[in-house]
Design a protein around this motif. Structure first.
Motif, PDB file in Angstrom:
ATOM      1  N   VAL A 189       0.841  -1.205   0.000  1.00 32.20           N
ATOM      2  CA  VAL A 189       0.000   0.000   0.000  1.00 32.20           C
ATOM      3  C   VAL A 189       0.872   1.250   0.000  1.00 32.20           C
ATOM      4  O   VAL A 189       0.597   2.223  -0.717  1.00 32.20           O
ATOM      5  CB  VAL A 189      -0.941  -0.005   1.221  1.00 32.20           C
ATOM      6  CG1 VAL A 189      -1.646   1.341   1.375  1.00 32.20           C
ATOM      7  CG2 VAL A 189      -1.975  -1.123   1.100  1.00 32.20           C
ATOM      8  N   GLU A 190       1.936   1.211   0.777  1.00 37.46           N
ATOM      9  CA  GLU A 190       2.849   2.354   0.843  1.00 37.46           C
ATOM     10  C   GLU A 190       3.635   2.518  -0.455  1.00 37.46           C
ATOM     11  O   GLU A 190       3.882   3.645  -0.906  1.00 37.46           O
ATOM     12  CB  GLU A 190       3.804   2.181   2.022  1.00 37.46           C
ATOM     13  CG  GLU A 190       3.114   2.221   3.379  1.00 37.46           C
ATOM     14  CD  GLU A 190       4.019   1.840   4.540  1.00 37.46           C
ATOM     15  OE1 GLU A 190       3.690   2.168   5.691  1.00 37.46           O
ATOM     16  OE2 GLU A 190       5.061   1.176   4.291  1.00 37.46           O
TER      17      GLU A 190
ATOM     18  N   PRO B 124       1.188   4.100  -4.169  1.00 34.08           N
ATOM     19  CA  PRO B 124       0.162   5.079  -3.767  1.00 34.08           C
ATOM     20  C   PRO B 124      -0.851   5.380  -4.860  1.00 34.08           C
ATOM     21  O   PRO B 124      -1.924   5.922  -4.573  1.00 34.08           O
ATOM     22  CB  PRO B 124       0.984   6.323  -3.415  1.00 34.08           C
ATOM     23  CG  PRO B 124       2.251   6.182  -4.215  1.00 34.08           C
ATOM     24  CD  PRO B 124       2.531   4.704  -4.232  1.00 34.08           C
TER      25      PRO B 124
ATOM     26  N   ARG C 171      -0.358   2.525  10.501  1.00 30.61           N
ATOM     27  CA  ARG C 171       0.375   2.821   9.264  1.00 30.61           C
ATOM     28  C   ARG C 171      -0.579   2.963   8.088  1.00 30.61           C
ATOM     29  O   ARG C 171      -0.417   3.873   7.248  1.00 30.61           O
ATOM     30  CB  ARG C 171       1.404   1.732   8.988  1.00 30.61           C
ATOM     31  CG  ARG C 171       2.626   1.798   9.886  1.00 30.61           C
ATOM     32  CD  ARG C 171       3.558   0.627   9.673  1.00 30.61           C
ATOM     33  NE  ARG C 171       4.075   0.546   8.311  1.00 30.61           N
ATOM     34  CZ  ARG C 171       4.881  -0.434   7.882  1.00 30.61           C
ATOM     35  NH1 ARG C 171       5.237  -1.408   8.719  1.00 30.61           N
ATOM     36  NH2 ARG C 171       5.316  -0.437   6.613  1.00 30.61           N
ATOM     37  N   LEU C 172      -1.594   2.102   8.008  1.00 30.07           N
ATOM     38  CA  LEU C 172      -2.573   2.222   6.928  1.00 30.07           C
ATOM     39  C   LEU C 172      -3.365   3.518   7.050  1.00 30.07           C
ATOM     40  O   LEU C 172      -3.751   4.121   6.040  1.00 30.07           O
ATOM     41  CB  LEU C 172      -3.518   1.024   6.944  1.00 30.07           C
ATOM     42  CG  LEU C 172      -2.926  -0.326   6.536  1.00 30.07           C
ATOM     43  CD1 LEU C 172      -3.995  -1.405   6.569  1.00 30.07           C
ATOM     44  CD2 LEU C 172      -2.285  -0.263   5.145  1.00 30.07           C
TER      45      LEU C 172
ATOM     46  N   ARG D 292      -2.382   6.327   7.743  1.00 28.49           N
ATOM     47  CA  ARG D 292      -1.646   7.452   7.164  1.00 28.49           C
ATOM     48  C   ARG D 292      -1.637   7.414   5.639  1.00 28.49           C
ATOM     49  O   ARG D 292      -1.085   8.320   5.005  1.00 28.49           O
ATOM     50  CB  ARG D 292      -0.213   7.453   7.706  1.00 28.49           C
ATOM     51  CG  ARG D 292      -0.135   7.706   9.211  1.00 28.49           C
ATOM     52  CD  ARG D 292       1.289   7.953   9.671  1.00 28.49           C
ATOM     53  NE  ARG D 292       2.095   6.738   9.690  1.00 28.49           N
ATOM     54  CZ  ARG D 292       2.169   5.897  10.722  1.00 28.49           C
ATOM     55  NH1 ARG D 292       1.448   6.122  11.814  1.00 28.49           N
ATOM     56  NH2 ARG D 292       2.949   4.825  10.661  1.00 28.49           N
ATOM     57  N   ARG D 293      -2.236   6.376   5.051  1.00 27.45           N
ATOM     58  CA  ARG D 293      -2.251   6.220   3.588  1.00 27.45           C
ATOM     59  C   ARG D 293      -3.671   6.368   3.072  1.00 27.45           C
ATOM     60  O   ARG D 293      -4.563   5.596   3.412  1.00 27.45           O
ATOM     61  CB  ARG D 293      -1.691   4.844   3.204  1.00 27.45           C
ATOM     62  CG  ARG D 293      -0.252   4.638   3.650  1.00 27.45           C
ATOM     63  CD  ARG D 293       0.689   5.529   2.861  1.00 27.45           C
ATOM     64  NE  ARG D 293       2.026   5.547   3.447  1.00 27.45           N
ATOM     65  CZ  ARG D 293       3.073   6.102   2.858  1.00 27.45           C
ATOM     66  NH1 ARG D 293       2.942   6.686   1.671  1.00 27.45           N
ATOM     67  NH2 ARG D 293       4.252   6.100   3.450  1.00 27.45           N
ATOM     68  N   THR D 294      -3.911   7.349   2.257  1.00 23.76           N
ATOM     69  CA  THR D 294      -5.273   7.636   1.793  1.00 23.76           C
ATOM     70  C   THR D 294      -5.737   6.688   0.697  1.00 23.76           C
ATOM     71  O   THR D 294      -6.896   6.751   0.276  1.00 23.76           O
ATOM     72  CB  THR D 294      -5.374   9.082   1.283  1.00 23.76           C
ATOM     73  OG1 THR D 294      -4.448   9.270   0.201  1.00 23.76           O
ATOM     74  CG2 THR D 294      -5.067  10.067   2.396  1.00 23.76           C
ATOM     75  N   ASN D 295      -4.868   5.800   0.212  1.00 24.56           N
ATOM     76  CA  ASN D 295      -5.226   4.914  -0.895  1.00 24.56           C
ATOM     77  C   ASN D 295      -5.714   3.552  -0.418  1.00 24.56           C
ATOM     78  O   ASN D 295      -5.745   2.598  -1.200  1.00 24.56           O
ATOM     79  CB  ASN D 295      -4.045   4.733  -1.851  1.00 24.56           C
ATOM     80  CG  ASN D 295      -2.815   4.103  -1.191  1.00 24.56           C
ATOM     81  OD1 ASN D 295      -2.478   4.443  -0.059  1.00 24.56           O
ATOM     82  ND2 ASN D 295      -2.132   3.216  -1.906  1.00 24.56           N
TER      83      ASN D 295
END
Length: 286
Positions: A161-162, A165, A193-194, A196-199
């Protein structure tokens, strides 16, 4: 995910159907409650009783023919609004395979692709070059990539995921965590951690079958982590029917999810129980 969905629509974002006379599912053979066929006709009374107006049906086998069947189902069924299917993510010609699915009967309902990474022994499987290439092609086709992983594979899932993006991901069953007091913190760190990821979005699904009882207070702790780390607009309810029958009926599963989210505002509840799925699966485009 830039469409404006009908936030009043209640959605079950994760369920299955299968006909064992058409396609064998070996993993059900030793599970009597699941070793039979399940159809939308079986599910429909429960949907109507729960006030659920749309569903996302998800693949169960590594056969593109099943995806074709599910798309045909979506074309004729009043409830099935999106399909998460399967095709070989490592196929160098995956773009062409996706085009064929999207251009075929019911193809506009194709919303995502899933592979059972949980069955892969390699905890670096998602990092293989050919897998990255395939996942990128899925994103380029306007589809989400569904992550079905074991808890010990969460580091791999979070990293992909990181690393990608530009691709939209949906983590199935909250990452299949172990539901126990000493297991909460390590899992929560990955959800942070997820967050912080908008995707990426996460399904509030599958937890009843991972808990000693469907009403354990541990489920509330896990749900609170999801809501606090990702927010209601990136969490979506899924029944995981008929697999949920291992622990609870469909109606009980819906009731548990309602209880777990009853602290939310009406708007936030509408996101978890419909709005999030409508956006991530672009239901207004179908």
């Amino acid at each position: 995910m830039d469409s404006q969905p009908d936030t009043s629509l209640r959605i079950d974002a994760h369920h299955h159907v299968w006909d064992l006379a058409v396609r064998d599912l070996p993993w059900t053979r030793d599970i009597p409650v699941l070793n039979r066929s399940f159809s939308m006709a079986n599910l429909r009374p429960h949907l109507r009783r729960a006030g659920i107006g749309a569903t996302v049906v998800v693949q169960t086998s590594t056969a593109v023919e099943e995806t074709t069947d599910l798309l045909a189902l979506a074309a004729r069924d009043e409830h099935v609004r999106a399909v998460v299917g399967w095709t070989d993510v490592t196929d160098p010609a995956i773009g062409e395979a996706l085009d064929r699915l999207q251009e075929g009967p019911g193809g506009t309902a194709l919303a995502g692709i899933r592979h059972a990474v949980q069955d892969e022994p390699d905890n670096q499987w998602l990092h293989r070059e050919e897998v990255h290439r395939g996942v990128k092609a899925i994103g380029a086709a306007g589809l989400v990539y569904e992550l079905l992983v074991r808890q010990d594979q969460l580091p791999m899932a979070v990293k992909v995921v990181e690393d990608l993006p530009e691709v939209s991901f949906v983590l199935n069953h909250a990452g299949n965590p172990e539901v126990a007091p000493d297991a909460l913190a390590p899992w929560a760190a990955f959800m942070g951690r997820l967050g912080r990821r908008t995707n990426v979005a996460v399904k509030l699904s599958g937890l009843v079958t991972r808990s000693p009882t469907p009403h354990t207070p541990f489920l509330a702790a896990y749900t609170d982590v999801l809501l606090n780390q990702l927010g209601p607009e990136r969490v979506m309810f899924g029944s995981d029917w008929p697999v949920c029958l291992l622990a609870a009926s469909y109606d009980q599963t819906v009731a548990v999810a309602a209880a777990l989210t009853d602290r939310l505002s009406p708007y936030e509840q509408a996101q978890v129980h419909g709005g999030t799925a409508a956006r991530w699966y672009r239901m207004n485009a179908h």
